[in-house]
Structures are given as structure tokens and as C-alpha cells.
Write a protein that holds these residues in place. Structure first.
Motif, PDB file in Angstrom:
ATOM      1  N   LEU A 194       0.832  -1.210   0.000  1.00 35.67           N
ATOM      2  CA  LEU A 194       0.000   0.000   0.000  1.00 35.67           C
ATOM      3  C   LEU A 194       0.863   1.254   0.000  1.00 35.67           C
ATOM      4  CD1 LEU A 194      -3.050  -0.713   2.328  1.00 35.67           C
ATOM      5  CD2 LEU A 194      -3.046  -0.276  -0.131  1.00 35.67           C
ATOM      6  N   SER A 195       1.933   1.247   0.828  1.00 39.36           N
ATOM      7  CA  SER A 195       2.764   2.462   0.817  1.00 39.36           C
ATOM      8  C   SER A 195       3.464   2.614  -0.519  1.00 39.36           C
ATOM      9  CB  SER A 195       3.768   2.536   1.975  1.00 39.36           C
ATOM     10  OG  SER A 195       3.904   1.333   2.619  1.00 39.36           O
ATOM     11  N   PHE A 209       0.746   4.219  -2.826  1.00 41.93           N
ATOM     12  CA  PHE A 209       0.506   5.638  -2.567  1.00 41.93           C
ATOM     13  C   PHE A 209       1.765   6.474  -2.778  1.00 41.93           C
ATOM     14  CE2 PHE A 209      -3.260   3.892  -0.468  1.00 41.93           C
ATOM     15  CZ  PHE A 209      -4.214   4.689  -1.078  1.00 41.93           C
ATOM     16  N   LEU A 228     -10.109   7.642  -6.187  1.00 33.80           N
ATOM     17  CA  LEU A 228      -9.214   6.481  -6.156  1.00 33.80           C
ATOM     18  C   LEU A 228      -9.954   5.165  -5.978  1.00 33.80           C
ATOM     19  CD1 LEU A 228      -5.963   7.432  -4.211  1.00 33.80           C
ATOM     20  CD2 LEU A 228      -6.258   6.924  -6.635  1.00 33.80           C
ATOM     21  N   ARG A 280       2.105   7.027  -6.498  1.00 31.46           N
ATOM     22  CA  ARG A 280       1.134   8.007  -6.965  1.00 31.46           C
ATOM     23  C   ARG A 280       1.531   9.416  -6.548  1.00 31.46           C
ATOM     24  NH1 ARG A 280      -4.126   9.377  -8.588  1.00 31.46           N
ATOM     25  NH2 ARG A 280      -4.862  11.089  -7.290  1.00 31.46           N
ATOM     26  N   PHE A 281       1.930   9.540  -5.274  1.00 32.38           N
ATOM     27  CA  PHE A 281       2.281  10.861  -4.761  1.00 32.38           C
ATOM     28  C   PHE A 281       3.465  11.444  -5.538  1.00 32.38           C
ATOM     29  CE2 PHE A 281       4.884  13.478  -1.914  1.00 32.38           C
ATOM     30  CZ  PHE A 281       3.975  14.487  -1.656  1.00 32.38           C
TER      31      PHE A 281
END
Lengths: 80, 582
Positions: free
Chosen positions: B223-224, B227, B395, B230-231
């Protein structure tokens, strides 16, 4: 010395065990040998992963993961 | 020019040594870390030029998979062989060293990870080891570059001796059974162990491989990564690429658009359609507008952030753990845990993912893995477009697209496990300890991957756009659209023009997704169309590599699976997404 024969799958985790013999074809022997797992070596099982997952073992300074069915064919004895 | 072969077990830091030796002058780079092909570069030591070759990790000259075979085949082509060994794991590494000596290779031993060994309380008497093996042994730290200078000196001295004496003398004769005994003897006399307490990294190692906590840890990592990617990707777009294209490039390209006013066909190809009298980078579809904006401002930022995250997971040594944790699940789809690595690579680009299946043992596994990657795994180019098109609605909808593709992979995998004949070998792998990644190696990889993307994608994108515009100008696509309309409209619920992006997906998935924008689709249609872009024909690069890796017979089988999957699951996607989005 306790000489009760077990497989890598059935033996308890966290106890040093000695590899007695490996049942299986030449290819299987070769792959184990390439990773340093040969008869006479002492190793320690770390976990048996559930649902037919692999067995993780500590062998000297490395950790190996060995498939469920393969672990069944590696015979060990507890070296106490 | 002499050829220098770097060979060693997996995870011994060969690539770091390679990068140190060659600097940035590597000529090719084939996705290092999970190297399945070789990488070559040049280096100059005391005026003499060497070709340096980095090979895939091999445990032994008696290879057990295709990737190892590549390394073994290369050994004999070397004038000098540098055996990179992991000082923290001398005993296992020496097996290959002994085999190389036995084969009569002109050998130099590079005792890498020297600092790690010291931290772990492993003391090795380098001189004693060198006199046992009767070859030069150099302790190095590939990550910091320590010892590399000495290694270069030794290579140079070795080369001079070769020039003076010609053929390198064969030095060792061992019988096979003696090998381990010899290694045992060497270890006893050169290595000294001292007990050390558990470090934080070791604790983390235990937590992340534990059957229970490991899964939680894996969830957090993935998950990190998602994200984080994406970030970082969106940040590069918002703060670097968009300002560049809006403030820097727009005045110039508007000027060009003005000049081309009198030549409608040229304007159509280079600039494309104007939207409300202005260039729209996403919709205009000209070579100089969309053709540059998509690769540079939409995909490249995601390429960089994706490969940064992947390299970190790879270099830290996390990926094998994921393989162990997911082994049982992967068995259900006809694969074993190691296949997690090719699949993850496939999320970057299907091509290296498919190449990485060389590390799988059987043809059946390779067929299943290649088919699943080319059908169900969207590459980062397509994912960047999914983020843009579907992500605009939230999202959650992006997550649904991913979940749907995951479902396709599982259903197809289970199906192929039952249908494709052959047996499934089991997982057996080394779980490397966690290591600090080398900034140098990571940046090196990132540079090569970005450069590789730009040099491969841009010509295809530009050519694709030119073709699209010519076909569009002469209204040729209308005829194709009429032909495929039954499937496109009736089963997939898309406007008949949607066949254009789906067909163009064969060229590039990113530009194909861009073609969806002017169609004015509903959210459910966009989601269905992006799913279809992943399911239908793999892009031409993937197709070519499928063909070379599987052969024409299996490629045809794989394509048949793909065609059926697209029709069936495309229809299912339409229904499901229709219900979800109301």
C-alpha cells in the motif's frame, strides 16, 4: 543423541536438526546442494507456512524457503 | 580488448561492483537485480580497456534454470573471470568458486559485502583464503566503492601476467565428493565467528517473513508503495512537467499551429484538432502536442516513481519474502511464489516481466506466467493513464479496476492450472538478509529504465499518432468500426469508435488510452475500456518478446486465451462497472 527420524515438515521449529537424507531425483538433490543443503548439514526450521506454504529454515548465515512437498522429502534428526 | 566476466551467487552485489567498475558507461542495461540477461560495459585501467560483463546470479555451474544457464554460458568467453562472493556467506559461495577453479577459469575473487561480514562478527583471513585458492582475493564493499580500486589494480596485474604467460595454467583438480570437504577445510582455517546480538534489521527480517505478521507487513509495504508511487508521480507532473508544457512549450507550439494554418493535412498530423480554438494536450492528438505530452508529462513521471519503488524493494531484499508469503496462493493459479517477481516487474513493463520468467523452472510455469502478465497486468504506461482518466473520479474507482484485473488473473490462472499439462515444481529460494540499497545502483537503474522508456516509446508513439491521423483524415477507421461494432457496442457497451483505441493499444497502451478522451465516455465505460486495454492484444513490444520466449505455437495459444478473455471479461466488466457506478 536422540535419533528419532522426522522430515523437515514435521520436525519442530527453533531446534537445530541434522539432515540425514534427501529422497528425490537428481535435479532436486542438485538444487539443494547448490544452496548448500547437503546431507550431514545442521539447520534450524524457522516457520512452516500454512495452507501448503513453504518451510523457512536457517542454514549457517542464510535463510532458505523450501516448498511444502520438498520439505516432506528431507529427513532430519534432532541433534540434542 | 579483454573481456571481464563478473559471476556470482544471486544477491551478492555483483551489480554494485559492476556499476563501480564501469561508472556510467554501461552500454546496455537489462533490468539489473533480476538480471536474466547480461549487461555489458567498458572500463579503462592503466590505459588498458576492458569489456565488463555482469551476469545473472548463479549458485553453481550446474545450472537449474534458463537465467543461470546464461551466466554459465558466458563464463568461457571471459579472458578474466571475477567471482564476486558474499563474505557473510563464504561456505555456500565457495561451491561456485571451486567449480570455476576446476573448470580452469582465469579467476580473481572479489570478497564483497566485507563491511556486512564485519558487522555480523564474521572474520575472514583474506591472505589465508588467497593462498588456499591460489588466486588473488580482494575484499570489497560494492555499495561504498571500498576496495574497488584494489580490485582494478589486481585485474590490471592479472592482465599483464596473462599477456606475459599466454594461457592461464589450470590449477585445481578436485573430485566431486571432495569439494564440500575442501570447502569445509578452507572455512575452518580462514573464518572466525563471533556472536553478535540481534539488530533492528534482523528483527524486521523475522517480522516480515513470519506467516502472520509477514502478511500484515506485506500489506503495509504494497500500500505504501502504491501511494508513494502516486504521490511522487503526481508531484512530478504538477510541479515540473505541467508548468514546463504550459508555460514553456505552449507559446512555441501555438506559434507553429498558426504557421501551419494553410496546410490542413500537415496541421492535422503535427498539431491535431483544436479544442475551442486551443491546443488540448490530451485531445489534440498531434505529434507535437499529445505525442510529446503523453510520454513526457504523463508516463515518464510514473515510470520514474514506479521504478524507484521497485528498485528499493528489490535492492533491500524484500521481494523474495513476498514470494515466500504468497507461495501457497500462487500454487492455486499454477505458479509458485517466485512468480511474484516477474509479475511485479510486469507492472512496470510487461517485457521485463516476461523475460524474468526465465528464472522459473518449467515450460508450463513460463507459459502460465507469460499469459497472465500479458493479459492481466497493466504496465505503468497504462496505469498512468488509468490514474489520470479513472482517478479523476476518485481512487476508489481506480481500486475497482485493479480488483477486477486481479479477479481476471485468478480466474484465468485457476483455469490454466487445470488445463495446461505438466507438473508444478516447488519453490526453493534463498531469502537474502535486508541490506541498505546503494544510491548509486538505484539511480543508475532509474536512469537506464527512464532512458529505455523514452528511446523505445517515443518513436512508437509518434509513428502511431501519424498513422492514426492519416487514417482519421481519410476516414478509414469508420469502416473498421462498422465491422467490429457488434462486439464493441453489444458486448462491451462502448461506442463503436472505441475500436480505434483498442486497436492502437497494439502499438502503445498509453496513447491508446489517450484516444478514449475525445469519445466522451461515462465512468463505467472508461473503466471497461481501460480494463479492455489491458486484456486485449499486448503491445507490439510484449508481443515480440512473447514470441521469442514462448515460440509461435505457445504464443498462438496465449493469444487465443487472450481473445476469449477479452470478449467474456469485457462484457462482465461492463455489467459490473455499470452496476457499481449506478
Amino acid at each position: 543423541m536422540d535419533t528419532e527420524e522426522q522430515t523437515l515438515l514435521s520436525c519442530p521449529a527453533g531446534v537445530p536438526v541434522k539432515v540425514l537424507r534427501v529422497a528425490g531425483g537428481a535435479g532436486f538433490h542438485l538444487r539443494l546442494k547448490n544452496l548448500g543443503l547437503v546431507e550431514g548439514k545442521t539447520l534450524t526450521k524457522v516457520h512452516s507456512h500454512p495452507f501448503g506454504g513453504p518451510v523457512t529454515v536457517r542454514l549457517q548465515h542464510t535463510q532458505l524457503a523450501i516448498g511444502h512437498g520438498m520439505a516432506k522429502r528431507i529427513y532430519v534428526e534432532i541433534s540434542s | 580488448m579483454k573481456r571481464l566476466i563478473l559471476i556470482g551467487n544471486p544477491n551478492v552485489g555483483k551489480s554494485a561492483v559492476f556499476t563501480r567498475l564501469t561508472g556510467v558507461h554501461a552500454t546496455t542495461s537489462n533490468y539489473p537485480g533480476t538480471t536474466v540477461s547480461y549487461t555489458a560495459g567498458l572500463t579503462r585501467i592503466h590505459g588498458e580497456e576492458f569489456e565488463v560483463v555482469d551476469t545473472p546470479g548463479a549458485y553453481s555451474l550446474e545450472y537449474t534454470n534458463e537465467a543461470e544457464k546464461v551466466a554459465v554460458d558466458l563464463v568461457d568467453s571471459g579472458d578474466i573471470v571475477v567471482n564476486v562472493i558474499d563474505a557473510t556467506n563464504l561456505e555456500r559461495n565457495l561451491l561456485l568458486t571451486m567449480q570455476l577453479l576446476e573448470r580452469g577459469c582465469p579467476l580473481l575473487v572479489c570478497l564483497n559485502m566485507w563491511d556486512d561480514a564485519q558487522h555480523k562478527g564474521i572474520h575472514i583471513d583474506v591472505e589465508a583464503l588467497a593462498s588456499y585458492l591460489r588466486v588473488p582475493v580482494v575484499p570489497t564493499v560494492g555499495i561504498s566503492g571500498k576496495g574497488i580500486h584494489q580490485l582494478a589494480e589486481d585485474i590490471s596485474a592479472f592482465s599483464e601476467r596473462l599477456d606475459a604467460h599466454g594461457q592461464f595454467p589450470r590449477r585445481h583438480e578436485h573430485t566431486r565428493s571432495q569439494k564440500w570437504a575442501d570447502i569445509g577445510e578452507i572455512i575452518d582455517s580462514v573464518q572466525n565467528l563471533e556472536h553478535r546480538h540481534h539488530t533492528f534489521l534482523e528483527w524486521l527480517q523475522d517480522v516480515s517473513i513470519h506467516p502472520g505478521s509477514g502478511l500484515v507487513f506485506a500489506g503495509i509495504v504494497l500500500l505504501s508503495a502504491f501511494f508513494g508511487i502516486r504521490f511522487l508521480g503526481e508531484s512530478i507532473i504538477a510541479y515540473a512537467m505541467d508548468p514546463l508544457f504550459e508555460r514553456g512549450y505552449r507559446p512555441l507550439v501555438s506559434q507553429i499551429s498558426g504557421w501551419l494554418d494553410g496546410w490542413p493535412l500537415v496541421h492535422h498530423i503535427l498539431i491535431g484538432k483544436l479544442v475551442n480554438g486551443n491546443i488540448d494536450y490530451l485531445q489534440s492528438m498531434g505529434m507535437l502536442t499529445t505525442g510529446l505530452y503523453v510520454p513526457f508529462a504523463m508516463v515518464l513521471p510514473y515510470i520514474m516513481s514506479f521504478y524507484l519503488a521497485l528498485s528499493l524493494m528489490e535492492d533491500v531484499g524484500y521481494l523474495p519474502r513476498l514470494g515466500v508469503l504468497l507461495d501457497a496462493v500462487m500454487h492455486k493459479i499454477g505458479l509458485h511464489g517466485f512468480s511474484v517477481i516477474p509479475i511485479l516487474l510486469g507492472f512496470g513493463c510487461n517485457v521485463p516481466g516476461i523475460l524474468a520468467t526465465r528464472s522459473l523452472e518449467t515450460r508450463r510455469q513460463r507459459f502460465i506466467a507469460c499469459t497472465l502478465i500479458s493479459i492481466g497486468i497493466p504496465c505503468v504506461s497504462l496505469q498512468a493513464m488509468i490514474m489520470k482518466l479513472v482517478g479523476a473520479y476518485g481512487l476508489g474507482f481506480v481500486a475497482m479496476v485493479y480488483l477486477f484485473l486481479m479477479m481476471v488473473v485468478i480466474v484465468l490462472g485457476v483455469f490454466m492450472r487445470l488445463i495446461v499439462r505438466g507438473f508444478l515444481p516447488e519453490l526453493i529460494l534463498e531469502i537474502p538478509p535486508y541490506r541498505m540499497p546503494s544510491v548509486r545502483v538505484t539511480l543508475h537503474k532509474l536512469y537506464f529504465r527512464s532512458r529505455g522508456f523514452l528511446s523505445e516509446a517515443i518513436p512508437l508513439i509518434l509513428a502511431g499518432i501519424a498513422v492514426i491521423n492519416i487514417l482519421d483524415y481519410f476516414k478509414i477507421f469508420d469502416r473498421i468500426a462498422a465491422l467490429t461494432a457488434p462486439v464493441v457496442t453489444t458486448i462491451w457497451g462502448l461506442p463503436r469508435e472505441a475500436i480505434l483505441p483498442i486497436v492502437m493499444g497494439f502499438l502503445r497502451k498509453d496513447i491508446a488510452a489517450g484516444l478514449l478522451v475525445p469519445l466522451d465516455l461515462s465512468l463505467a465505460q472508461i473503466m471497461t475500456a481501460t480494463v479492455l486495454l489491458s486484456l486485449t492484444f499486448p503491445c507490439i513490444a510484449t508481443f515480440a518478446v512473447l514470441f521469442t520466449e514462448l515460440g509461435w505455437r505457445d504464443t498462438l495459444k496465449s493469444i487465443s486465451v487472450m481473445l476469449v478473455t477479452s470478449v467474456v471479461f469485457g462484457g462482465l466488466a461492463r455489467v459490473l462497472f455499470g452496476v457499481i457506478t449506478g
